[in-house]
Design a protein around this motif. Structure first.
Motif, PDB file in Angstrom:
ATOM      1  N   SER A 192       3.599  12.787  -9.200  1.00 26.79           N
ATOM      2  CA  SER A 192       2.636  13.913  -8.826  1.00 26.79           C
ATOM      3  C   SER A 192       3.385  14.906 -10.111  1.00 26.79           C
ATOM      4  O   SER A 192       4.378  15.178 -10.203  1.00 26.79           O
ATOM      5  N   LEU A 232       2.887   9.433  -5.539  1.00 28.94           N
ATOM      6  CA  LEU A 232       3.638  10.792  -5.013  1.00 28.94           C
ATOM      7  C   LEU A 232       4.731  11.104  -6.038  1.00 28.94           C
ATOM      8  O   LEU A 232       4.908  12.229  -6.489  1.00 28.94           O
ATOM      9  N   VAL A 276       1.432   4.443  -2.618  1.00 29.58           N
ATOM     10  CA  VAL A 276       1.599   6.019  -2.337  1.00 29.58           C
ATOM     11  C   VAL A 276       2.942   6.466  -2.937  1.00 29.58           C
ATOM     12  O   VAL A 276       2.731   7.781  -3.468  1.00 29.58           O
ATOM     13  N   VAL A 299       0.839  -1.037  -0.075  1.00 29.89           N
ATOM     14  CA  VAL A 299      -0.034   0.194  -0.095  1.00 29.89           C
ATOM     15  C   VAL A 299       0.776   1.436   0.025  1.00 29.89           C
ATOM     16  O   VAL A 299       0.721   2.179  -0.812  1.00 29.89           O
ATOM     17  N   LEU A 300       1.735   1.329   0.696  1.00 31.52           N
ATOM     18  CA  LEU A 300       2.567   2.303   1.001  1.00 31.52           C
ATOM     19  C   LEU A 300       3.424   2.730  -0.244  1.00 31.52           C
ATOM     20  O   LEU A 300       3.861   3.756  -0.811  1.00 31.52           O
TER      21      LEU A 300
END
Lengths: 218, 278
Positions: free
Chosen positions: A46, A43, A39, A35-36
């Motif tokens: 981004s 990110l 993320v 999960v991390l």
């Protein structure tokens, strides 16, 4: 050096108990990492430069420092600023965080391997961003990632003895405490090795299968 | 059946908007970094018109199609599609840059076929075609599949619905891609060098489908191509682009037999020398 079968049989149950903790730590750590990692990967993609850079730096920082140091930090240093975690939780977070950075790279590679034309075709057929991810990009990006992710899972499993350093009663720690109280190291350490080996061998077979099933098709 | 659908859509459109342009481009600019690709471009396209965009590579033809499909943003100027601004919208009486919801709404009018097909490789031929109608227009699977089969029949691939894209030839892939774009019933279709990536012997089967489409429907079509023979046969109007501007435009007859500009002549001569039919 002599091998005492009787003693080996006696300590097996307690080692198996440790093995259970080892497996739990691996599975929970893998979940955190999966999960991390996603993320981190998102990110870093981004469009906000500051966010992408910060995430990139964080990933580099975590990768560039030893897991053992990170575990010590989480378990022994964080309490100084009031964050007190149970040993297993600290271990799961530490391993999960560490392996998340590797998972993030795998995700990133997998997503970037999907041709730009796929994004464009999705847009030309007027799919929403969400539909593009779920119906076009991820179904193509995920299968080639599976062998690499499974590889890290196996690596993480073999690193769980590090958790003994922060008092998690996983298999290695159980073996150490047996050895410390009986002054016999041969049987507990051999058994720990054997148990790791058995699970690794099974995992490698599974990994081979995953590679055949999902590996990058040419 | 298919033809009937498109004609129905076309004739309805005919009634109210026969004279209003379906695409209106005004003073359009596009740069990539310091490189200006489109510089002060204006032109209009009428409903049902078949337009061929020709010109040397780097002249901005493909970029125009990509901006119409919202695959690129614009650097300045204005595009209107079906009477509405594409990259602008009004909010509280003021005109502001379009948000994703507006773009999504506007994309309903437009479909595109790409040079490299861009089929979804993990989906079968029929799933490639039904995916978007089911997801974006709420069409039921049975209806989407019925329509997909009709489209596959039209492009001559009725027997390929269960195949995966990797099992198809380039020409077949491109015909599936055309069917996929048609399934959304766009009013405007963009064809971006759709035969450039094909082996020569496969070009004809794709052009054949497009000819039939052009003859049987009222769809507005914009075609970027290096197939001059096809452009001549297909188009109502030809725009010759050079350095991000329209250098010359006219009927295929004018452009190909009696071009007014030296640059057009030079371009056509080079293209013929390179072995393309005119």
């Amino acid at each position: 050096m002599d091998w005492d079968w009787q003693f080996a049989r006696e300590i097996t149950p307690i080692l198996l108990q440790g093995l259970k903790v080892t497996l739990i730590a691996t599975i929970l750590g893998a979940a955190v990492a999966a999960v991390l990692g996603l993320v981190f990967a998102l990110l870093r993609r981004s469009s906000n430069r500051v966010v992408a850079r910060t995430a990139g730096f964080l990933v580099q920082f975590i990768r560039g420092t030893p897991l053992l140091v990170q575990l010590y930090f989480i378990f022994y240093v964080l309490p100084d600023i009031g964050i007190r975690l149970p040993a297993l939780a600290a271990g799961v977070i530490g391993m999960g965080l560490h392996y998340a950075t590797y998972a993030a790279e795998v995700y990133r590679g997998g997503i970037e391997a999907v041709a730009r034309g796929q994004w464009e075709a999705a847009r030309a057929t007027n799919l929403t961003m969400r539909q593009t991810w779920t119906h076009v990009i991820l179904p193509q990006a995920l299968p080639p990632m599976i062998p690499a992710l499974a590889n890290y899972l196996l690596a993480m499993f073999k690193e769980t003895p590090l958790l003994s350093a922060i008092t998690v009663l996983e298999m290695m720690n159980q073996a150490k405490s047996v050895a410390n109280s009986t002054y016999r190291y041969v049987e507990p350490m051999t058994l720990v090795g054997v148990f790791f080996l058995i699970i690794s061998l099974i995992s490698v077979a599974g990994l081979r299968w995953l590679e055949r099933r999902y590996g990058r098709r040419t | 059946m298919i033809v009937h659908q498109f004609n129905a859509a076309g004739s309805k459109a005919r009634q109210d908007l026969d004279d209003a342009p379906i695409i209106r481009i005004h003073d359009l600019r596009k740069s990539f970094g310091s490189l200006t690709v489109i510089d002060g471009l204006s032109f209009e396209v009428h409903r049902g018109e078949k337009l061929a965009l020709i010109g040397p590579s780097g002249s901005g033809k493909t970029t125009i199609l990509r901006m119409l499909m919202t695959l690129e943003t614009i650097s300045g100027g204005r595009i209107e599609v079906c009477g509405e601004p594409l990259y602008h919208m009004s909010r509280n009486g003021a005109e502001v840059p379009a948000d994703e919801a507006h773009l999504h709404e506007m994309r309903r009018h437009i479909g595109m076929v790409f040079q490299h097909f861009n089929l979804f490789p993990h989906k079968s031929v029929i799933d490639n075609i039904t995916l978007a109608p089911m997801l974006t227009q709420g069409v039921a699977r049975a209806d989407a599949e019925r329509q997909a089969r009709e489209l596959l029949e039209m492009v001559g691939l009725a027997d390929k619905e269960a195949s995966m894209p990797s099992q198809l030839s380039g020409g077949q892939k491109q015909r599936v891609a055309i069917a996929r774009a048609l399934a959304l019933k766009p009013e405007i279709m963009l064809f971006d060098e759709v035969t450039s990536a094909l082996d020569p012997e496969l070009v004809e089967e794709v052009l054949e489908v497009m000819k039939r489409l052009a003859a049987e429907t009222d769809m507005t079509m914009l075609l970027v191509t290096h197939e001059m023979g096809f452009a001549r046969e297909f188009a109502d109007r030809v725009l010759f682009f050079d350095r991000g501007r329209i250098c010359e435009q006219g009927t295929p007859e004018q452009i190909f037999t009696n071009p007014a500009q030296d640059r057009t002549r030079t371009f056509l001569r080079k293209i013929i020398a390179a072995g393309h039919r005119v």
